[in-house]
Design a protein around this motif. Sequence first.
Motif, PDB file in Angstrom:
ATOM      1  N   SER A  24     -25.776 -39.711  -1.711  1.00 30.32           N
ATOM      2  CA  SER A  24     -27.230 -39.812  -1.877  1.00 30.32           C
ATOM      3  C   SER A  24     -27.725 -38.995  -3.059  1.00 30.32           C
ATOM      4  N   GLY A  25     -26.922 -38.036  -3.504  1.00 31.20           N
ATOM      5  CA  GLY A  25     -27.310 -37.236  -4.654  1.00 31.20           C
ATOM      6  C   GLY A  25     -28.180 -36.037  -4.298  1.00 31.20           C
ATOM      7  N   VAL A  26     -28.525 -35.897  -3.031  1.00 28.26           N
ATOM      8  CA  VAL A  26     -29.347 -34.775  -2.601  1.00 28.26           C
ATOM      9  C   VAL A  26     -28.422 -33.638  -2.187  1.00 28.26           C
ATOM     10  N   PRO A  27     -28.460 -32.524  -2.913  1.00 24.03           N
ATOM     11  CA  PRO A  27     -27.569 -31.424  -2.550  1.00 24.03           C
ATOM     12  C   PRO A  27     -27.994 -30.784  -1.230  1.00 24.03           C
ATOM     13  N   ARG A  28     -27.008 -30.540  -0.392  1.00 22.40           N
ATOM     14  CA  ARG A  28     -27.270 -29.842   0.862  1.00 22.40           C
ATOM     15  C   ARG A  28     -27.104 -28.353   0.615  1.00 22.40           C
ATOM     16  N   PRO A  29     -27.802 -27.527   1.380  1.00 23.12           N
ATOM     17  CA  PRO A  29     -27.612 -26.082   1.213  1.00 23.12           C
ATOM     18  C   PRO A  29     -26.156 -25.700   1.461  1.00 23.12           C
ATOM     19  N   GLY A  30     -25.699 -24.714   0.714  1.00 22.33           N
ATOM     20  CA  GLY A  30     -24.338 -24.228   0.878  1.00 22.33           C
ATOM     21  C   GLY A  30     -23.490 -24.494  -0.347  1.00 22.33           C
ATOM     22  N   TYR A  37     -23.520 -23.156  -5.610  1.00 21.51           N
ATOM     23  CA  TYR A  37     -24.057 -22.885  -4.280  1.00 21.51           C
ATOM     24  C   TYR A  37     -25.547 -23.175  -4.310  1.00 21.51           C
ATOM     25  N   VAL A  38     -26.035 -23.913  -3.314  1.00 26.23           N
ATOM     26  CA  VAL A  38     -27.457 -24.222  -3.188  1.00 26.23           C
ATOM     27  C   VAL A  38     -28.013 -23.396  -2.037  1.00 26.23           C
ATOM     28  N   LEU A  39     -29.018 -22.582  -2.353  1.00 31.99           N
ATOM     29  CA  LEU A  39     -29.639 -21.752  -1.327  1.00 31.99           C
ATOM     30  C   LEU A  39     -30.411 -22.617  -0.332  1.00 31.99           C
ATOM     31  N   SER A  40     -30.369 -22.221   0.932  1.00 33.00           N
ATOM     32  CA  SER A  40     -31.152 -22.908   1.956  1.00 33.00           C
ATOM     33  C   SER A  40     -32.619 -22.513   1.793  1.00 33.00           C
ATOM     34  N   ALA A  41     -33.487 -23.227   2.459  1.00 29.46           N
ATOM     35  CA  ALA A  41     -34.919 -22.902   2.404  1.00 29.46           C
ATOM     36  C   ALA A  41     -35.150 -21.483   2.923  1.00 29.46           C
ATOM     37  N   GLU A  42     -34.406 -21.097   3.937  1.00 27.17           N
ATOM     38  CA  GLU A  42     -34.531 -19.743   4.487  1.00 27.17           C
ATOM     39  C   GLU A  42     -34.110 -18.696   3.463  1.00 27.17           C
ATOM     40  N   GLU A  43     -32.999 -18.946   2.784  1.00 22.74           N
ATOM     41  CA  GLU A  43     -32.524 -18.009   1.763  1.00 22.74           C
ATOM     42  C   GLU A  43     -33.498 -17.934   0.589  1.00 22.74           C
ATOM     43  N   GLN A  44     -34.076 -19.065   0.214  1.00 29.72           N
ATOM     44  CA  GLN A  44     -35.038 -19.082  -0.877  1.00 29.72           C
ATOM     45  C   GLN A  44     -36.298 -18.298  -0.523  1.00 29.72           C
ATOM     46  N   GLU A 103     -16.250 -19.506  -2.987  1.00 27.93           N
ATOM     47  CA  GLU A 103     -17.508 -19.781  -2.301  1.00 27.93           C
ATOM     48  C   GLU A 103     -18.443 -18.573  -2.342  1.00 27.93           C
ATOM     49  N   VAL A 104     -17.898 -17.399  -2.081  1.00 29.73           N
ATOM     50  CA  VAL A 104     -18.713 -16.178  -2.089  1.00 29.73           C
ATOM     51  C   VAL A 104     -19.238 -15.903  -3.492  1.00 29.73           C
ATOM     52  N   LYS A 105     -18.404 -16.125  -4.495  1.00 30.63           N
ATOM     53  CA  LYS A 105     -18.825 -15.905  -5.883  1.00 30.63           C
ATOM     54  C   LYS A 105     -19.959 -16.854  -6.262  1.00 30.63           C
ATOM     55  N   ALA A 106     -19.867 -18.111  -5.833  1.00 29.80           N
ATOM     56  CA  ALA A 106     -20.928 -19.087  -6.121  1.00 29.80           C
ATOM     57  C   ALA A 106     -22.224 -18.700  -5.418  1.00 29.80           C
ATOM     58  N   GLU A 107     -22.114 -18.252  -4.167  1.00 32.13           N
ATOM     59  CA  GLU A 107     -23.315 -17.814  -3.439  1.00 32.13           C
ATOM     60  C   GLU A 107     -23.930 -16.598  -4.114  1.00 32.13           C
ATOM     61  N   SER A 108     -23.092 -15.686  -4.554  1.00 30.77           N
ATOM     62  CA  SER A 108     -23.570 -14.494  -5.234  1.00 30.77           C
ATOM     63  C   SER A 108     -24.318 -14.863  -6.514  1.00 30.77           C
ATOM     64  N   ALA A 109     -23.788 -15.823  -7.261  1.00 29.09           N
ATOM     65  CA  ALA A 109     -24.457 -16.265  -8.487  1.00 29.09           C
ATOM     66  C   ALA A 109     -25.820 -16.884  -8.165  1.00 29.09           C
ATOM     67  N   ALA A 110     -25.885 -17.670  -7.101  1.00 33.47           N
ATOM     68  CA  ALA A 110     -27.158 -18.288  -6.705  1.00 33.47           C
ATOM     69  C   ALA A 110     -28.167 -17.219  -6.279  1.00 33.47           C
ATOM     70  N   LEU A 111     -27.694 -16.200  -5.570  1.00 32.38           N
ATOM     71  CA  LEU A 111     -28.589 -15.106  -5.170  1.00 32.38           C
ATOM     72  C   LEU A 111     -29.059 -14.322  -6.389  1.00 32.38           C
ATOM     73  N   ASN A 112     -28.167 -14.107  -7.364  1.00 25.74           N
ATOM     74  CA  ASN A 112     -28.566 -13.410  -8.594  1.00 25.74           C
ATOM     75  C   ASN A 112     -29.671 -14.177  -9.315  1.00 25.74           C
ATOM     76  N   GLU A 113     -29.525 -15.503  -9.376  1.00 28.20           N
ATOM     77  CA  GLU A 113     -30.562 -16.318 -10.012  1.00 28.20           C
ATOM     78  C   GLU A 113     -31.890 -16.172  -9.270  1.00 28.20           C
ATOM     79  N   SER A 114     -31.832 -16.161  -7.950  1.00 30.61           N
ATOM     80  CA  SER A 114     -33.049 -16.013  -7.151  1.00 30.61           C
ATOM     81  C   SER A 114     -33.672 -14.631  -7.364  1.00 30.61           C
ATOM     82  N   LEU A 115     -32.834 -13.608  -7.439  1.00 28.80           N
ATOM     83  CA  LEU A 115     -33.328 -12.255  -7.708  1.00 28.80           C
ATOM     84  C   LEU A 115     -34.050 -12.199  -9.050  1.00 28.80           C
ATOM     85  N   GLN A 116     -33.461 -12.815 -10.061  1.00 36.47           N
ATOM     86  CA  GLN A 116     -34.068 -12.812 -11.391  1.00 36.47           C
ATOM     87  C   GLN A 116     -35.358 -13.620 -11.412  1.00 36.47           C
ATOM     88  N   ARG A 117     -35.345 -14.779 -10.756  1.00 31.99           N
ATOM     89  CA  ARG A 117     -36.529 -15.636 -10.713  1.00 31.99           C
ATOM     90  C   ARG A 117     -37.709 -14.923 -10.049  1.00 31.99           C
TER      91      ARG A 117
END
Length: 131
Positions: A24-30, A37-44, A103-117
């Motif tokens: 479907s092209g819609v990324p799921r969280p995780g 890594y795609v952050l969930s709505a809760e993580e965002q 997986e942990v490294k990808a999640e960490s990168a996504a969290l870093n982006e969120s921290l910066q944003r």
Amino acid sequence: MQRAALVIALAMSAAGCSTMADLSGVPRPGYQKDGTYVLSAEEQGLGCRELQARQLGLQEQLEALPAKAVQQMQELPQTIAGAWGRLVGASDQGVPALAEYNEVKAESAALNESLQRKGCGTSVETASIKR
């Protein structure tokens, strides 16, 4: 015999569902197949303090996983699939700690982006496995 057929049918239908969601092209969280890594709505919705706390937990995992990966590489694979993955697969196949590290490294990168944003200040540096 009927029970086995039912189990196979359920497994195939479950696999089909996940494939359809991927198509479907819609990324799921995780963790994603492309290594991101795609952050969930809760993580965002987490604030700076919660993001930084989660990031510190991930950093601890990243520091512990290389030693665990080395240990797993020195052991014989526990399954035929694990042995086959090591033989012909990607570098992290057959070594669960390497897959977990990615997986942990990808999640960490996504969290870093969120921290910066969110303007939360400096991000936590991630450890790396030297290849």
